[in-house]
Design a protein around this motif. Sequence first.
Motif, PDB file in Angstrom:
ATOM      1  N   UNK A  73       4.312   5.499   0.383  1.00  0.00           N
ATOM      2  CA  UNK A  73       5.636   5.060  -0.057  1.00  0.00           C
ATOM      3  C   UNK A  73       5.563   4.285  -1.367  1.00  0.00           C
ATOM      4  N   UNK A  74       4.527   3.454  -1.527  1.00  0.00           N
ATOM      5  CA  UNK A  74       4.366   2.701  -2.768  1.00  0.00           C
ATOM      6  C   UNK A  74       4.093   3.647  -3.935  1.00  0.00           C
ATOM      7  N   UNK A  75       3.234   4.636  -3.716  1.00  0.00           N
ATOM      8  CA  UNK A  75       2.939   5.606  -4.773  1.00  0.00           C
ATOM      9  C   UNK A  75       4.193   6.396  -5.142  1.00  0.00           C
ATOM     10  N   UNK A  76       4.942   6.806  -4.134  1.00  0.00           N
ATOM     11  CA  UNK A  76       6.180   7.567  -4.399  1.00  0.00           C
ATOM     12  C   UNK A  76       7.163   6.744  -5.221  1.00  0.00           C
ATOM     13  N   UNK A  77       7.348   5.478  -4.847  1.00  0.00           N
ATOM     14  CA  UNK A  77       8.272   4.623  -5.601  1.00  0.00           C
ATOM     15  C   UNK A  77       7.775   4.379  -7.020  1.00  0.00           C
ATOM     16  N   UNK A  78       6.442   4.287  -7.182  1.00  0.00           N
ATOM     17  CA  UNK A  78       5.876   4.008  -8.499  1.00  0.00           C
ATOM     18  C   UNK A  78       5.993   5.197  -9.438  1.00  0.00           C
ATOM     19  N   UNK A  79       5.956   6.405  -8.900  1.00  0.00           N
ATOM     20  CA  UNK A  79       6.027   7.603  -9.734  1.00  0.00           C
ATOM     21  C   UNK A  79       7.460   8.008 -10.057  1.00  0.00           C
ATOM     22  N   UNK A  80       8.428   7.315  -9.482  1.00  0.00           N
ATOM     23  CA  UNK A  80       9.833   7.552  -9.794  1.00  0.00           C
ATOM     24  C   UNK A  80      10.435   6.260 -10.360  1.00  0.00           C
ATOM     25  N   UNK A  81      11.723   6.306 -10.656  1.00  0.00           N
ATOM     26  CA  UNK A  81      12.398   5.114 -11.188  1.00  0.00           C
ATOM     27  C   UNK A  81      12.765   4.121 -10.094  1.00  0.00           C
ATOM     28  N   UNK A 114       4.764  -3.324 -14.722  1.00  0.00           N
ATOM     29  CA  UNK A 114       3.915  -3.441 -13.530  1.00  0.00           C
ATOM     30  C   UNK A 114       3.666  -2.095 -12.856  1.00  0.00           C
ATOM     31  N   UNK A 115       4.189  -1.029 -13.413  1.00  0.00           N
ATOM     32  CA  UNK A 115       4.042   0.290 -12.789  1.00  0.00           C
ATOM     33  C   UNK A 115       2.581   0.702 -12.584  1.00  0.00           C
ATOM     34  N   UNK A 116       1.684   0.558 -13.576  1.00  0.00           N
ATOM     35  CA  UNK A 116       0.281   0.956 -13.331  1.00  0.00           C
ATOM     36  C   UNK A 116      -0.368   0.192 -12.178  1.00  0.00           C
ATOM     37  N   UNK A 117      -0.021  -1.081 -12.029  1.00  0.00           N
ATOM     38  CA  UNK A 117      -0.602  -1.868 -10.948  1.00  0.00           C
ATOM     39  C   UNK A 117      -0.078  -1.406  -9.583  1.00  0.00           C
ATOM     40  N   UNK A 118       1.194  -1.006  -9.535  1.00  0.00           N
ATOM     41  CA  UNK A 118       1.741  -0.487  -8.287  1.00  0.00           C
ATOM     42  C   UNK A 118       1.057   0.816  -7.888  1.00  0.00           C
ATOM     43  N   UNK A 119       0.859   1.693  -8.868  1.00  0.00           N
ATOM     44  CA  UNK A 119       0.184   2.963  -8.572  1.00  0.00           C
ATOM     45  C   UNK A 119      -1.225   2.710  -8.058  1.00  0.00           C
ATOM     46  N   UNK A 120      -1.952   1.799  -8.716  1.00  0.00           N
ATOM     47  CA  UNK A 120      -3.317   1.487  -8.278  1.00  0.00           C
ATOM     48  C   UNK A 120      -3.319   0.901  -6.877  1.00  0.00           C
ATOM     49  N   UNK A 121      -2.385   0.001  -6.580  1.00  0.00           N
ATOM     50  CA  UNK A 121      -2.327  -0.601  -5.248  1.00  0.00           C
ATOM     51  C   UNK A 121      -2.007   0.442  -4.191  1.00  0.00           C
ATOM     52  N   UNK A 122      -1.061   1.345  -4.482  1.00  0.00           N
ATOM     53  CA  UNK A 122      -0.732   2.395  -3.532  1.00  0.00           C
ATOM     54  C   UNK A 122      -1.897   3.320  -3.253  1.00  0.00           C
ATOM     55  N   UNK A 123      -2.629   3.691  -4.307  1.00  0.00           N
ATOM     56  CA  UNK A 123      -3.793   4.569  -4.117  1.00  0.00           C
ATOM     57  C   UNK A 123      -4.889   3.877  -3.318  1.00  0.00           C
ATOM     58  N   UNK A 124      -5.069   2.579  -3.519  1.00  0.00           N
ATOM     59  CA  UNK A 124      -6.058   1.845  -2.739  1.00  0.00           C
ATOM     60  C   UNK A 124      -5.675   1.811  -1.253  1.00  0.00           C
ATOM     61  N   UNK A 125      -4.396   1.632  -0.970  1.00  0.00           N
ATOM     62  CA  UNK A 125      -3.941   1.643   0.421  1.00  0.00           C
ATOM     63  C   UNK A 125      -4.176   3.008   1.058  1.00  0.00           C
ATOM     64  N   UNK A 126      -3.869   4.065   0.317  1.00  0.00           N
ATOM     65  CA  UNK A 126      -4.093   5.419   0.846  1.00  0.00           C
ATOM     66  C   UNK A 126      -5.580   5.652   1.096  1.00  0.00           C
TER      67      UNK A 126
END
Length: 279
Positions: A16-24, A34-46
């Motif tokens: 869900x975090x990755x999905x939100x980060x890749x959209x608006x 902060x978008x790159x940090x959200x993507x990194x955090x989502x990928x780490x969770x996955x």
Amino acid sequence: MNRQAQAVVLLLLGGAVVRASLTDLHLRYVKEGLRPFLIAAGLLLVAAAVMTLFYELRPLLRRTPAGDHDGPAGGWRPRRAPAPDAPGDGDGGHDGDGHEGDGGHGGHDGHGHREPRVGWLLILPVLGLLLVAPPALGSYAAGQAGTAVTTRQQPSDYPPLPAGDPVRVAVLDYASRALFDQGTSIGERRVQLTGFVTTGPDGRPLLARMVLSCCAADGRPVKLGLTGAAPDGLADDTWIEVTGRYSDRIARDPVNDAEIPYLDVESWRQVPVPRQQYE
């Protein structure tokens, strides 16, 4: 909630975090930087969820080689668990006093530890990200908080406005120049600002824009009063683009008693909600 269920919830949360980060969608919660940090955090969770599932399911996937005395020749079959020790054998049996040895399960009766059921509450933020799309902060939040431009800076040294007529400026930039620089750096230039309408304490419309330091939790409004050909009859949260000149008129915000600068409006038009609603 067992370890496998925890991993599934973690996987859903990371996805869900990755999905939100890749959209608006993430722009309603945090600043765009902060978008790159959200993507990194989502990928780490996955990744953590996938590794947890792998280690939890690995015993079920183990096989014994062909020719094992427990399996048919040339075939494969799951490895059998060792038979429990007979009473009195080794440390797992009962001793002469009828007490259970250290090697057994003791008082657990063969059952593993159960994690608290409160862990299922972790699925709520997942459902929030996947099913709910809350709007960005708007007129209601602006009406509950005082304007963010509250501290006078003396002396101030603002650079000249960029070229153009009218010149596009942010609501925060105009408010800062109007209050801290008394409009010196604006002069007679025409400026163009975009924001949403919110009703002021006197019932007149204000132009506002939310500013963030980090995320929506610390969002605060910047408010501008409108004079001249100001819009009238617009609903709150209507986005407009106004063109005008500096006005030395000042009002007081009833929420925090801070000063609210004004803009002398020459023209305005309604515009769609911008992609980036925060400054």
